[in-house]
Design an enzyme around this catalytic site. Sequence first.
Site, short mmCIF file in Angstrom:
data_model
loop_
_atom_site.label_atom_id
_atom_site.label_comp_id
_atom_site.label_asym_id
_atom_site.label_seq_id
_atom_site.Cartn_x
_atom_site.Cartn_y
_atom_site.Cartn_z
N THR A 208 0.92 -1.07 -0.11
CA THR A 208 -0.21 0.06 0.13
C THR A 208 0.90 1.34 -0.07
OG1 THR A 208 -1.89 1.02 1.14
CG2 THR A 208 -0.24 0.01 2.55
N ASN A 209 0.19 2.38 0.29
CA ASN A 209 1.18 3.54 0.29
C ASN A 209 0.84 4.63 1.57
OD1 ASN A 209 -1.01 5.46 -0.79
ND2 ASN A 209 -0.72 4.19 -2.35
#
Length: 397
Positions: A208-209
């Site tokens: 994810t980020n």
Amino acid sequence: MKILLGITGGIAAYKACELARMLVRGGHQVRACITDAGSRFITPLTLATLTGEPCFGANPEYHEWRPNPKVEHVDLAKWADLIAVVPATADIMGKTANGLADDLLSTVLLAARGQVLWAPAMNHAMWKHPSVQKNLATLRGYGHAVVDPAVGFLAEGESGIGRLAELEDIFEAIQIAVSPKIPAFTGKRVLVTAGPTREDLDPVRTLTNRSSGTMGLEIARAFRYAGAEVHLVIGGDLRVPWGLEATRVRSAQDMLEACEKMWSAMDGLVAAAAVADQRPEHYAVEKVKKSEGPENLVLVRTPDVLATLASEKRSGQWVVGFAAESENHVANAQAKLVKKGLDAILVNDISQGKGFGNQGNSLTPVTSKGASAVMGPLPKDRLAQAVVHWLGDYFGG
Ligand SMILES: Cc1cc2nc3c(=O)[nH]c(=O)nc-3n(C[C@H](O)[C@H](O)[C@H](O)COP(=O)(O)O)c2cc1C
């Protein structure tokens, strides 16, 4: 704005004190009008102190109506931009739905010129009673807004529907009702994407980020305040505020599918989500054991949500993207604008850690005509409002 807070005789009346504080802190001028039954739960003195205005209605010395040379009910009704009845008893809703006016608040409600908002709270059996539901339908039919009660523990020890909605939801409904509308967006349908996407490796691991989703969520709220119907497609865990339709998604593919389902019915898109560019090539259905873990992770491209939706744009639809750039902001944004066929792009300077997750941010709008003046640094809610105003001017001509 001028808000008349009506307080009626339910146990949730004490929560109206906190709402009064929230509204005053939010910059509104607030007057309270309490029923006789309401004043058995909280005192007019508390409300007068919190609002800095006299509390209208029940008065310990003069009972219900204060001696007043003015026609108080008409004055109050004219004064208010919005009357919010919090909590609203079955009784007050029944009276207003049926044209009854036997005290100050019920009379003001019949004389109302502005908007009316109800936040009912009562026992679950009362709430479900057909007469209460019929009265609510009548009030909705008059154009009044209703913030439905929540399900949960009720004061009398039972559980069910009937708890006063969360104060932040009632506050949000009031903000939506009283915020100035932007003609370019009033009644328009806007799709907003927000938050990170998650690309799973196995049932417990994910790529994810660091996007929190705050900026997209604030953009969605600002469009709602401006009068648009908004659908938010959101990754991540942020709570979706009252008044927004939302679809929760996980991966880039989920986000694309959710957006594609509704895109043709929308007038515009603001794509603020931080969509993963890659995902693991393979998803392991069972948790990968330490000993079996791949030493090299093979990544493949995810669908480009923004470019796909922009390529499916029909005449009259507009598309606005975001670009998080750490260098050559404007040149890179203009290249993206042309490549993806966007109408405008909001450039987010993420150099020195700005942008992701922080409460404050700056954005530069870029169109085919070039870059406009930078907006910010501002807290993300105010920045989102500035963005929506800018877009309203741009698309509204
Ligand atoms: C302890 C107590 C709690 C009450 N709670 C509620 C309530 O949550 N919702 C409701 O509709 N009525 C409730 N009632 C009934 C109202 O107080 C009653 O219908 C009253 O006439 C309402 O007057 P008003 O609408 O003028 O404030 C409660 C009554 C008592 C004695």
